[in-house]
Write a protein that holds these residues in place. Sequence first.
Motif, PDB file in Angstrom:
ATOM      1  N   PHE A 136       0.830  -1.208   0.000  1.00 10.71           N
ATOM      2  CA  PHE A 136       0.000   0.000   0.000  1.00 10.71           C
ATOM      3  C   PHE A 136       0.867   1.262   0.000  1.00 10.71           C
ATOM      4  O   PHE A 136       0.548   2.247  -0.694  1.00 10.71           O
ATOM      5  CB  PHE A 136      -0.900  -0.026   1.239  1.00 10.71           C
ATOM      6  N   ARG A 375      -4.295  10.843  -3.188  1.00  8.49           N
ATOM      7  CA  ARG A 375      -4.626   9.656  -2.402  1.00  8.49           C
ATOM      8  C   ARG A 375      -4.586   9.966  -0.914  1.00  8.49           C
ATOM      9  O   ARG A 375      -3.689  10.670  -0.441  1.00  8.49           O
ATOM     10  CB  ARG A 375      -3.639   8.510  -2.684  1.00  8.49           C
ATOM     11  N   ASP A 383     -11.125   5.234   0.093  1.00  5.58           N
ATOM     12  CA  ASP A 383     -10.907   6.162  -1.006  1.00  5.58           C
ATOM     13  C   ASP A 383     -11.695   5.643  -2.196  1.00  5.58           C
ATOM     14  O   ASP A 383     -11.611   4.461  -2.538  1.00  5.58           O
ATOM     15  CB  ASP A 383      -9.408   6.245  -1.321  1.00  5.58           C
ATOM     16  N   TRP A 386      -9.162   4.278  -4.797  1.00  5.86           N
ATOM     17  CA  TRP A 386      -8.104   3.372  -4.370  1.00  5.86           C
ATOM     18  C   TRP A 386      -8.547   2.356  -3.328  1.00  5.86           C
ATOM     19  O   TRP A 386      -7.787   1.461  -2.985  1.00  5.86           O
ATOM     20  CB  TRP A 386      -6.934   4.175  -3.804  1.00  5.86           C
ATOM     21  N   SER A 388      -9.046   1.021   0.381  1.00  9.51           N
ATOM     22  CA  SER A 388      -8.262   1.276   1.591  1.00  9.51           C
ATOM     23  C   SER A 388      -7.241   0.159   1.736  1.00  9.51           C
ATOM     24  O   SER A 388      -7.143  -0.727   0.873  1.00  9.51           O
ATOM     25  CB  SER A 388      -9.168   1.312   2.829  1.00  9.51           C
ATOM     26  N   PRO A 393     -10.596  -1.540  -4.178  1.00 12.92           N
ATOM     27  CA  PRO A 393     -11.578  -0.722  -4.883  1.00 12.92           C
ATOM     28  C   PRO A 393     -12.734  -1.596  -5.376  1.00 12.92           C
ATOM     29  O   PRO A 393     -12.529  -2.700  -5.866  1.00 12.92           O
ATOM     30  CB  PRO A 393     -10.780  -0.149  -6.054  1.00 12.92           C
ATOM     31  N   ALA A 522     -10.328  -2.580 -10.057  1.00 12.14           N
ATOM     32  CA  ALA A 522      -8.899  -2.335 -10.283  1.00 12.14           C
ATOM     33  C   ALA A 522      -8.153  -3.625 -10.000  1.00 12.14           C
ATOM     34  O   ALA A 522      -7.316  -3.717  -9.114  1.00 12.14           O
ATOM     35  CB  ALA A 522      -8.379  -1.199  -9.410  1.00 12.14           C
ATOM     36  N   LEU A 528      -2.744  -0.855  -8.255  1.00 14.49           N
ATOM     37  CA  LEU A 528      -2.812  -0.141  -6.987  1.00 14.49           C
ATOM     38  C   LEU A 528      -1.476   0.494  -6.634  1.00 14.49           C
ATOM     39  O   LEU A 528      -1.419   1.474  -5.917  1.00 14.49           O
ATOM     40  CB  LEU A 528      -3.221  -1.096  -5.860  1.00 14.49           C
TER      41      LEU A 528
END
Length: 535
Positions: A136, A375, A383, A386, A388, A393, A522, A528
Amino acid sequence: MKPALLIALPSGLTIGGVQVWAARLVNELAARGRSAGLILHPGNGAALDIPIDPRVRVVQAPKRLDGCNGDLSPFLASYRAAVDALAASGQAVVCVPCHVGDCTGVFAALTRERGDVRVAGWCHLDSPYERRVLEFYRPVLGHVAAVSDHLAAELTQRLHGVQVWNISCGVSVGGGRGRYNTARPRIIYLGRLNRDVKRVMALFTMCDELRRLGVMHELTIVGDGPASGEVARAAAGRDHITLLPAASPGEVASLFDEHDIFVLPSRVEGLSIAMLEAAARGCVPVVARTESGSGQVIDGSNGVVVDVAAEADEAPVGVAIAHAITRVLRQLPAMSTAAIRTVEDRYSIARHVDHAEAMIDAAAAQPPRRWPTDRNPSFTAMDAAWGSGAVPPGGADCVRALFRVLKGRSVVVHGVGQHSIELAGVLAEHRGQIAAFADDDPQRQGEMLLGLPVIAPAEARAHGADAVIISSWINMDDIWARRGVYEAQGLEVRRIYATRGTRVGCIDGSGNGSRDCQSRVAADLEMLMPEKTPS
């Protein structure tokens, strides 16, 4: 000036392997003339008894990080003050967050406002959560340390564009003594009392099997944790078993000196510091096989790695460890001496600090990486584009899709962690279909979520359910591997997401990833984590 190191500890200076590592590292760096600091959040465990060198800058954070639910603002001032204290002479500060995803998030937020901050990862445990945190935050990570050969190889494949360092843990060496043959071996377990990861109840099966084999012995169990009550009940009436609370680092060496064999039935580890400390004192390790750590230290001459599967239950693990102990007893003096030599040669604290300094200098020499402005830097903030840290997503759409597939059926939702918390609104839409929530953690059982009880997995059928939904993305595969507890009750178990290598998508009625959902999710994790370092 040498670059400085700043470590943030979300659980404060409490007893634990990562905390011991951090305290020893900053003390050694200060002794070598390098600036170092600690950010300490309030802890809820026993205090660590390692004095911190007065040259180490210590900053107290205002409250605990867990439960911040996407709001990092209460922590920015204390983190900023800690960086300011170390950067006063103009040097770069290499920041190492620990344990909690949002700990990295606070540092990521600071990279937006200042150029003297470098964020480095340090992977201590072979866990999906730690890997996910590193993935992340890859946009701000130039360097990551891994504590074992296995973790270094895996992270090198996962974290494209990040330099991964293989920096094994280090412990104090010298003073260890070889053991003699004994008719009544003294065995010790030292660690968290946890059934899921540590498989601690295997210790009692081990004792039963040793007695069946005619091996009289003594067992000392040192630690605390969610399984403390079960451990105490199982030990009651067994005069050869002694229970002790979590030991401070000052007590550990003496405990290992008093025992012959150290046992570790864990399902996963990184590179166990307790195992290294035991070996350094001549207490021979007998440990369950894990992907990370044990195999690079123990080669059969200095201990035994017990060949059991990660998904194995506690009882067969205990039996296997008992038989391994009988092999150790046939060559205890030689193994004990070899264990001491292994740690002195390869896992000393001095060697560890040498490698850590090399990474600190390399991280500081690189241009700063800044978290992208589009972001949210919090691991626990949803988000729209994106997701979390815990939810991909399109995760909400995937949950709704699975409930449509299971329409009319009574469901238990497994998991009350961050994934369920962040999707609580979506789960509430289907509350009438949910009989209960379930979780493996005994400390969570008996709580309520959305007005529904949190139960043990074995109780799912008794609550009227005929299907189970795994509410997790990070730990989905591990939970899926242990779905037998539900299938034994005749329940159908469903995952919310499909995995195909790094592909992520919703599950449709046929069990395959729905193309429509994949287009919203996504689906590739590489999407990501873009290769380009954001400006």
